[in-house]
Motif scaffolding. Sequence first.
Motif, PDB file in Angstrom:
ATOM      1  N   SER A 160      30.844  68.230   1.070  1.00  0.00           N
ATOM      2  CA  SER A 160      32.446  67.969   0.856  1.00  0.00           C
ATOM      3  C   SER A 160      32.750  69.260  -0.058  1.00  0.00           C
ATOM      4  CB  SER A 160      33.578  66.951   1.310  1.00  0.00           C
ATOM      5  OG  SER A 160      34.387  67.314   1.532  1.00  0.00           O
ATOM      6  N   ARG A 161      32.459  68.739  -1.602  1.00  0.00           N
ATOM      7  CA  ARG A 161      32.620  69.373  -2.794  1.00  0.00           C
ATOM      8  C   ARG A 161      31.893  70.920  -2.695  1.00  0.00           C
ATOM      9  NH1 ARG A 161      30.463  64.851  -5.517  1.00  0.00           N
ATOM     10  NH2 ARG A 161      29.261  66.118  -6.223  1.00  0.00           N
ATOM     11  N   ALA A 167      34.363  72.633   0.257  1.00  0.00           N
ATOM     12  CA  ALA A 167      35.551  73.362  -0.513  1.00  0.00           C
ATOM     13  C   ALA A 167      35.602  74.314  -1.481  1.00  0.00           C
ATOM     14  CB  ALA A 167      35.596  71.808  -1.123  1.00  0.00           C
ATOM     15  N   ARG A 176      34.746  77.498   0.132  1.00  0.00           N
ATOM     16  CA  ARG A 176      35.741  78.175   0.585  1.00  0.00           C
ATOM     17  C   ARG A 176      36.964  78.929   0.914  1.00  0.00           C
ATOM     18  NH1 ARG A 176      37.011  73.349   2.875  1.00  0.00           N
ATOM     19  NH2 ARG A 176      35.597  74.528   5.123  1.00  0.00           N
ATOM     20  N   ARG A 177      37.405  78.493  -0.987  1.00  0.00           N
ATOM     21  CA  ARG A 177      38.315  78.678  -1.592  1.00  0.00           C
ATOM     22  C   ARG A 177      37.938  79.959  -2.895  1.00  0.00           C
ATOM     23  NH1 ARG A 177      39.376  79.023  -6.903  1.00  0.00           N
ATOM     24  NH2 ARG A 177      38.000  78.327  -7.417  1.00  0.00           N
ATOM     25  N   ALA A 227      31.623  73.178  -7.816  1.00  0.00           N
ATOM     26  CA  ALA A 227      31.846  71.391  -6.793  1.00  0.00           C
ATOM     27  C   ALA A 227      31.231  70.560  -7.896  1.00  0.00           C
ATOM     28  CB  ALA A 227      30.874  72.350  -5.598  1.00  0.00           C
ATOM     29  N   VAL A 269      31.935  77.749   6.492  1.00  0.00           N
ATOM     30  CA  VAL A 269      33.347  77.812   5.616  1.00  0.00           C
ATOM     31  C   VAL A 269      34.241  78.731   6.788  1.00  0.00           C
ATOM     32  CG1 VAL A 269      31.927  76.443   3.949  1.00  0.00           C
ATOM     33  CG2 VAL A 269      32.858  78.900   3.723  1.00  0.00           C
ATOM     34  N   ASP A 311      40.140  79.623   5.718  1.00  0.00           N
ATOM     35  CA  ASP A 311      39.155  79.585   6.328  1.00  0.00           C
ATOM     36  C   ASP A 311      39.253  81.448   6.981  1.00  0.00           C
ATOM     37  OD1 ASP A 311      37.830  77.297   5.472  1.00  0.00           O
ATOM     38  OD2 ASP A 311      38.134  76.256   7.943  1.00  0.00           O
TER      39      ASP A 311
END
Length: 199
Positions: free
Chosen positions: A17-18, A21, A24-25, A44, A65, A99
């Motif tokens: 999950s980290r 995220a 994605r960023r 992350a 992602v 996204d």
Amino acid sequence: MNSRPASRAEQRRRTESRILAAARRQFAEVGYETTTIRAIAAEAETDPGLVMRYFGSKGELFARVAGVQPDDEVTGAPEEAAEQLLTALELKLGEQPIDALAAIRSMFAHPDAAGEVRSAMISRQRQAARHLADDNADLRAGLIGALTIGVVIGRHLLELDGLRDAAPEDITTLLRQAFHDIAHGTPDPPRPDPATRAR
């Protein structure tokens, strides 16, 4: 209070999950080419090797992602479909669709990203077309899709004056008539050719 240590599966889910995220960023902010596995891992707080182990490659991580996330399916009559498409646009305007922005920002430099965006949009348009007026339904859906992505790019990427700071509901209010005209309006008859009219 439950103080039991997290299981190995739970730890993996949290790490994944980290990573997602952070990826994605990174993809949204700097694009595919500039993003590195090392930078994603650093954000992350994990090891680059673990990123590769979980996701295989930068390309596979990007595909995970940076696809355009599917909206709710369009349903009902054309009038209802127009309102649903306006609602979907308003949601995209309310907060940055990370996204989608990652895919859009990267698609100009990375062919796989262009394919992701095109595939997602075609799927969305085909589904929406089944609920628009029968004549030129595919064209109607394509025009609404083009308006939607254009407004999202203008607001979140180009930050155009007026569009950047407007309330999402003000934007969709101004677009409402256009969406309805495209979704179920009757096209005007073709204009006669001036040369033919002069004969």
